[in-house]
Design a protein around this motif. Structure first.
Motif, PDB file in Angstrom:
ATOM      1  N   GLU A 116       3.755  -6.263   3.796  1.00 44.86           N
ATOM      2  CA  GLU A 116       4.205  -7.038   2.833  1.00 44.86           C
ATOM      3  C   GLU A 116       4.411  -8.394   3.308  1.00 44.86           C
ATOM      4  O   GLU A 116       4.022  -9.442   2.742  1.00 44.86           O
ATOM      5  CB  GLU A 116       5.106  -6.583   2.045  1.00 44.86           C
ATOM      6  CG  GLU A 116       5.859  -7.277   0.758  1.00 44.86           C
ATOM      7  CD  GLU A 116       6.909  -6.522   0.247  1.00 44.86           C
ATOM      8  OE1 GLU A 116       8.135  -6.789   0.641  1.00 44.86           O
ATOM      9  OE2 GLU A 116       6.603  -5.711  -0.745  1.00 44.86           O
ATOM     10  N   ARG A 117       5.010  -8.576   4.655  1.00 43.39           N
ATOM     11  CA  ARG A 117       5.593  -9.636   5.144  1.00 43.39           C
ATOM     12  C   ARG A 117       4.534 -10.228   6.129  1.00 43.39           C
ATOM     13  O   ARG A 117       4.888 -11.141   6.939  1.00 43.39           O
ATOM     14  CB  ARG A 117       6.947  -9.185   5.703  1.00 43.39           C
ATOM     15  CG  ARG A 117       8.119  -9.408   4.483  1.00 43.39           C
ATOM     16  CD  ARG A 117       9.171  -8.641   4.946  1.00 43.39           C
ATOM     17  NE  ARG A 117      10.367  -8.782   4.029  1.00 43.39           N
ATOM     18  CZ  ARG A 117      10.343  -7.771   3.043  1.00 43.39           C
ATOM     19  NH1 ARG A 117       9.606  -6.918   2.937  1.00 43.39           N
ATOM     20  NH2 ARG A 117      11.302  -7.956   2.317  1.00 43.39           N
ATOM     21  N   GLY A 118       3.600  -9.541   6.562  1.00 37.98           N
ATOM     22  CA  GLY A 118       2.494  -9.849   7.355  1.00 37.98           C
ATOM     23  C   GLY A 118       3.245  -9.845   8.826  1.00 37.98           C
ATOM     24  O   GLY A 118       2.900 -10.581   9.785  1.00 37.98           O
ATOM     25  N   ILE A 119       4.060  -8.708   9.257  1.00 39.32           N
ATOM     26  CA  ILE A 119       4.686  -8.746  10.489  1.00 39.32           C
ATOM     27  C   ILE A 119       4.908  -7.267  11.029  1.00 39.32           C
ATOM     28  O   ILE A 119       5.583  -7.052  11.969  1.00 39.32           O
ATOM     29  CB  ILE A 119       6.363  -9.033  10.370  1.00 39.32           C
ATOM     30  CG1 ILE A 119       7.055  -8.176   9.579  1.00 39.32           C
ATOM     31  CG2 ILE A 119       6.209 -10.632  10.032  1.00 39.32           C
ATOM     32  CD1 ILE A 119       8.469  -8.221   9.771  1.00 39.32           C
ATOM     33  N   LEU A 120       3.637  -6.335  10.970  1.00 37.20           N
ATOM     34  CA  LEU A 120       3.354  -5.318  11.413  1.00 37.20           C
ATOM     35  C   LEU A 120       3.404  -5.331  13.102  1.00 37.20           C
ATOM     36  O   LEU A 120       3.480  -4.332  13.474  1.00 37.20           O
ATOM     37  CB  LEU A 120       1.925  -4.647  11.093  1.00 37.20           C
ATOM     38  CG  LEU A 120       2.120  -4.043   9.568  1.00 37.20           C
ATOM     39  CD1 LEU A 120       0.569  -3.668   9.116  1.00 37.20           C
ATOM     40  CD2 LEU A 120       3.218  -3.130   9.118  1.00 37.20           C
ATOM     41  N   ASP A 121       3.056  -6.490  13.691  1.00 39.55           N
ATOM     42  CA  ASP A 121       2.973  -6.765  15.106  1.00 39.55           C
ATOM     43  C   ASP A 121       4.253  -7.316  15.798  1.00 39.55           C
ATOM     44  O   ASP A 121       4.376  -7.536  16.722  1.00 39.55           O
ATOM     45  CB  ASP A 121       1.723  -7.325  15.663  1.00 39.55           C
ATOM     46  CG  ASP A 121       1.735  -8.915  15.306  1.00 39.55           C
ATOM     47  OD1 ASP A 121       2.505  -9.191  14.081  1.00 39.55           O
ATOM     48  OD2 ASP A 121       0.884  -9.734  15.519  1.00 39.55           O
ATOM     49  N   ALA A 122       5.472  -7.355  14.971  1.00 35.00           N
ATOM     50  CA  ALA A 122       6.581  -8.165  15.296  1.00 35.00           C
ATOM     51  C   ALA A 122       7.355  -7.087  16.148  1.00 35.00           C
ATOM     52  O   ALA A 122       8.219  -7.555  17.008  1.00 35.00           O
ATOM     53  CB  ALA A 122       7.243  -8.494  14.336  1.00 35.00           C
ATOM     54  N   ALA A 123       7.105  -5.743  16.212  1.00 30.81           N
ATOM     55  CA  ALA A 123       8.002  -4.807  16.934  1.00 30.81           C
ATOM     56  C   ALA A 123       6.877  -3.557  17.317  1.00 30.81           C
ATOM     57  O   ALA A 123       6.015  -3.479  16.625  1.00 30.81           O
ATOM     58  CB  ALA A 123       9.139  -4.315  15.957  1.00 30.81           C
TER      59      ALA A 123
END
Length: 187
Positions: free
Chosen positions: A76-83
């Motif tokens: 939803e926030r477009g951060i699947l690659d943040a961690a």
């Protein structure tokens, strides 16, 4: 009484600051294996926060709500690659012939279903110091980008524990994951 508590608190705070700041947590590491048998160290995933799921075969569904929410909020926030998200299967009870090969085959099948690698712990490394995770349940661990343990939970998460988990993860990735994602403005 309030004055006494306030005085005692200020004395202990002053004493604590005189002794120096709390030391930063130390990075933790462990050697595990891929489902193909290759040794790999968890430190390989430094540089981003790590969300680590450590589960035995009977515990993989205990925190399915968290897993679904984690993916939904990240997408939803477009951060699947943040961690990094790491799954580790506790296979300590299957480290004998022929059970080892059957268990590894099962893990490889699961990797294909979920589309992510699943590491295996054949000797209970994450149950030993410095980790000391319970071996027969679902464990969720958050490591910061340097590999220091900043959060851990064992067993099924309750709603308030989910909120705490997402608050800690929010600090690590720099995005609020507890409040609804901002919606796009209408044209």
């Amino acid at each position: 009484m309030k004055a006494w508590i306030a005085g005692a608190l200020s004395i202990s705070l002053a004493a604590g600051s005189a002794l120096g700041a709390t030391p930063a947590p130390e990075p933790v590491d462990a050697t595990l294996r891929t489902s193909a048998g290759k040794e790999v160290r968890l430190s390989k995933w430094r540089g981003k926060p790590v969300i680590l799921f450590y589960e035995d075969k009977d515990s993989t569904k205990l925190n399915s709500t968290l897993k679904k929410e984690l993916f939904a909020r990240g997408q939803e926030r477009g951060i699947l690659d943040a961690a990094w998200v790491l799954a580790v299967a506790n296979l300590q009870n299957f480290d004998f012939f022929p059970a080892r090969q059957i268990a590894l085959s099962f893990v490889r099948d699961e990797e294909k279903k979920v589309g992510v690698p699943i590491l295996v712990d054949m000797d209970g490394a994450l149950g030993k110091a410095p980790w000391k995770l319970p071996l027969k349940t679902s464990n969720i661990v958050l490591l910061d980008a340097e590999g220091a343990l900043v959060y851990r939970h064992s067993g099924r998460m309750k709603p308030d524990e989910l909120t705490t988990f997402f608050a800690v993860l929010s600090r690590l990735v720099g995005v609020d994951l507890n409040n609804p994602a901002p919606s796009e403005p209408s044209p």
